[in-house]
Scaffold this motif. Structure first.
Motif, PDB file in Angstrom:
ATOM      1  N   LEU A 187      19.372 -11.388  -6.510  1.00 58.49           N
ATOM      2  CA  LEU A 187      19.941  -9.635  -6.176  1.00 58.49           C
ATOM      3  C   LEU A 187      21.671 -10.528  -5.685  1.00 58.49           C
ATOM      4  O   LEU A 187      21.331 -11.100  -4.360  1.00 58.49           O
ATOM      5  CB  LEU A 187      19.477  -8.362  -5.423  1.00 58.49           C
ATOM      6  CG  LEU A 187      18.043  -8.369  -6.240  1.00 58.49           C
ATOM      7  CD1 LEU A 187      17.596  -7.241  -5.421  1.00 58.49           C
ATOM      8  CD2 LEU A 187      18.301  -7.560  -7.410  1.00 58.49           C
ATOM      9  N   TYR A 188      22.775  -9.498  -5.500  1.00 53.63           N
ATOM     10  CA  TYR A 188      23.689 -10.026  -5.060  1.00 53.63           C
ATOM     11  C   TYR A 188      24.982  -8.602  -4.470  1.00 53.63           C
ATOM     12  O   TYR A 188      24.300  -7.887  -5.329  1.00 53.63           O
ATOM     13  CB  TYR A 188      25.177 -10.389  -5.868  1.00 53.63           C
ATOM     14  CG  TYR A 188      24.424 -12.054  -6.510  1.00 53.63           C
ATOM     15  CD1 TYR A 188      24.775 -13.354  -6.126  1.00 53.63           C
ATOM     16  CD2 TYR A 188      23.427 -11.811  -7.866  1.00 53.63           C
ATOM     17  CE1 TYR A 188      23.885 -14.089  -6.595  1.00 53.63           C
ATOM     18  CE2 TYR A 188      23.399 -13.142  -8.435  1.00 53.63           C
ATOM     19  CZ  TYR A 188      23.540 -14.070  -7.699  1.00 53.63           C
ATOM     20  OH  TYR A 188      23.325 -15.195  -8.240  1.00 53.63           O
ATOM     21  N   THR A 189      24.896  -8.961  -3.298  1.00 51.81           N
ATOM     22  CA  THR A 189      26.148  -7.364  -2.383  1.00 51.81           C
ATOM     23  C   THR A 189      27.279  -7.803  -2.615  1.00 51.81           C
ATOM     24  O   THR A 189      27.979  -6.475  -2.816  1.00 51.81           O
ATOM     25  CB  THR A 189      25.705  -7.712  -0.559  1.00 51.81           C
ATOM     26  OG1 THR A 189      25.954  -9.229  -0.459  1.00 51.81           O
ATOM     27  CG2 THR A 189      24.057  -7.879  -0.794  1.00 51.81           C
ATOM     28  N   GLY A 190      27.461  -8.030  -4.120  1.00 55.83           N
ATOM     29  CA  GLY A 190      28.786  -8.710  -3.865  1.00 55.83           C
ATOM     30  C   GLY A 190      29.489  -9.195  -4.949  1.00 55.83           C
ATOM     31  O   GLY A 190      28.024  -9.301  -5.895  1.00 55.83           O
ATOM     32  N   THR A 225      27.656  -6.900 -13.085  1.00 52.58           N
ATOM     33  CA  THR A 225      27.748  -5.881 -13.134  1.00 52.58           C
ATOM     34  C   THR A 225      29.963  -5.967 -14.005  1.00 52.58           C
ATOM     35  O   THR A 225      30.143  -4.762 -14.665  1.00 52.58           O
ATOM     36  CB  THR A 225      28.299  -5.796 -11.715  1.00 52.58           C
ATOM     37  OG1 THR A 225      29.056  -7.052 -11.817  1.00 52.58           O
ATOM     38  CG2 THR A 225      27.283  -5.697 -10.982  1.00 52.58           C
TER      39      THR A 225
END
Length: 181
Positions: free
Chosen positions: A32-35, A61
């Motif tokens: 999972l990535y936050t950006g 995304t």
């Protein structure tokens, strides 16, 4: 910290590295990535036995298609007539791209030659519906015939056409046509 800055952006003199410790033999890792994800990522499984492996999944995304390669050699996504998953017998770089939810699941092995690159590519996406069952589609060598026919109609090389999904409901085929280089 990078060596140089241009306003808010780094000079990228050194590429970022993100080391993780994982347990081999698992296929349920989700990254999972936050950006925003990079357009080009490299994955390796260091300090593991050659026959050890993991599989990981990550979600994109952006609506681009994912291209996976091992040591610079492109690997076609795995297609199956039913629910599919990464198997123990699959080789390094085997992957399943699910266009509907923009996820890719990739297998890494401890083999030193396993050097997987996941890259985003610009594509045109489409769907086609056949009035035959999914099993009949695969029995008639449907994937190869479909890719050949799409490439022939568009007058492009077959390597630019990829099947991204095969779904039930007649037979619904998701496809992507990659931009020329």
């Amino acid at each position: 910290m990078d060596h140089g800055w241009d306003g808010f952006y780094t000079s990228l003199k050194r590429l970022s590295r993100f080391h993780s410790i994982v347990e081999t033999g698992r296929t349920d890792y989700e990254i999972l990535y936050t950006g925003t994800l990079p357009n080009d990522m490299r994955f390796q499984l260091h300090h593991a036995e050659s026959d050890h492996s993991i599989a990981f999944k990550q979600r994109y995304t952006t609506p681009q298609t994912v291209r996976v390669s091992n040591n610079g050699i492109d690997i076609r996504p795995k297609l199956a007539a039913s629910d599919l998953d990464i198997a123990d017998s699959d080789t390094c770089g085997t992957h399943i791209y699910t266009g509907g939810d923009q996820t890719v699941q990739v297998k890494l092995t401890g083999d030193p030659s396993c050097d997987v690159t996941v890259k985003l590519t610009n594509t045109v996406k489409g769907w086609a519906r056949y009035s035959l069952s999914v099993d009949e589609f695969f029995e008639q060598d449907g994937p190869t015939t479909f890719v050949d026919n799409v490439a022939n109609v568009l007058k492009i090389d077959v390597t630019r056409v990829r099947i991204t999904s095969v779904e039930r409901g007649s037979t619904i085929i998701g496809l992507s046509v990659e931009a020329s280089n």
